[in-house]
Motif scaffolding. Structure first.
Motif, short mmCIF file in Angstrom:
data_model
loop_
_atom_site.label_atom_id
_atom_site.label_comp_id
_atom_site.label_asym_id
_atom_site.label_seq_id
_atom_site.Cartn_x
_atom_site.Cartn_y
_atom_site.Cartn_z
N ILE A 65 1.98 -0.65 -3.01
CA ILE A 65 2.61 0.54 -3.50
C ILE A 65 2.24 0.80 -4.90
O ILE A 65 1.76 -0.05 -5.58
CB ILE A 65 4.35 0.32 -3.40
CG1 ILE A 65 4.73 -0.90 -4.21
CG2 ILE A 65 4.72 0.33 -1.98
CD1 ILE A 65 6.18 -1.23 -4.02
N ASP A 103 9.53 2.54 0.18
CA ASP A 103 8.30 2.51 1.10
C ASP A 103 9.06 2.00 2.55
O ASP A 103 8.71 2.61 3.46
CB ASP A 103 7.43 1.45 0.64
CG ASP A 103 6.18 1.30 1.47
OD1 ASP A 103 5.83 2.16 1.91
OD2 ASP A 103 5.56 0.05 1.73
N CYS A 131 3.74 5.90 -2.06
CA CYS A 131 3.44 4.58 -1.29
C CYS A 131 2.01 4.63 -0.80
O CYS A 131 1.59 5.70 -0.13
CB CYS A 131 4.51 4.49 -0.21
SG CYS A 131 6.24 4.40 -0.87
#
Length: 219
Positions: A57, A139, A27
């Motif tokens: 991301i 994430d 991420c």
């Protein structure tokens, strides 16, 4: 009998024991329009950030962006909606015109909004959709902006986003509370055949297709 995985899709299954280091490598995040509130000793578990912001991301070695909206009164470990916005529409535009922000404020639910601005969702492969959605899911698992309860997250797909929502729901049915799809949500038969052969995320002896999950198909 253990259900054997399918090599082409095994990398996109949810792994409850994923490595935190792997997530950090995966991420690349950027925050914007975030309000950081001062600590309150009387309410130590309240959301430290509120507002609308973007995250970047990596998915299949490509940079993607998704958005998060955190209501002012979001409770600790609260509920949320994983939204697949219609293709061709940016996340912030969709949240502002769809009424989702008002819904999130009313029910104190976080919005995680995925977008496909350049192409329609059906022009993206199932692998690409899953890589994007899974990266966003992991994430948020970092919990650096708020605490959330993955078990109480819902999926919403609108217009052609219903297709992507269905792909995501079929692959991660064991970790979602429910799914709503308004639009053309039918997936390809070959993808459906693959999902039928994959093991459940929580029980390797149960196929994914046997995971019970409420789903509403509209329109």
């Amino acid at each position: 009998k253990e259900v054997k995985s399918v090599n082409d899709y095994s990398g996109y299954e949810f792994d409850p024991n994923f490595s935190r280091v792997d997530v950090e490598i995966l991420c690349v995040s950027e925050k914007s329009n975030v309000i950081q509130k001062p600590a309150d000793p009387a309410d130590p578990y309240r959301a430290p950030h509120t507002g609308f912001f973007h995250r970047r991301i990596l998915a299949e070695e490509k940079e993607e962006e998704y958005a998060v909206y955190i209501p002012e009164q979001f409770p600790p470990f609260g509920d949320g909606i994983f939204v697949f916005a219609p293709g061709g529409t940016a996340t912030e535009d969709y949240v502002s015109i769809s009424g989702l922000k008002e819904t999130a404020d009313k029910y104190n639910m976080v919005l995680l909004v995925l977008q496909s601005v350049e192409v329609k969702w059906k022009e993206r492969s199932e692998k690409n959709i899953l890589a994007y959605a899974r990266s966003a899911f992991l994430d948020m698992s970092l919990r650096d902006l708020y605490s959330w309860n993955e078990a109480s997250y819902y999926v919403l797909g609108m217009e052609d986003g219903a297709y992507a929502a269905n792909v995501f729901t079929m692959m991660y049915s064991s970790i979602l509370a429910a799914s709503v799809m308004r639009g053309e949500s039918a997936v390809k038969e070959d993808f459906l055949d693959i999902v039928k052969k994959l093991p459940s995320d929580g029980d390797k002896y149960m196929p994914k297709c046997e995971n019970p999950i409420p789903v509403w198909l509209i329109g």
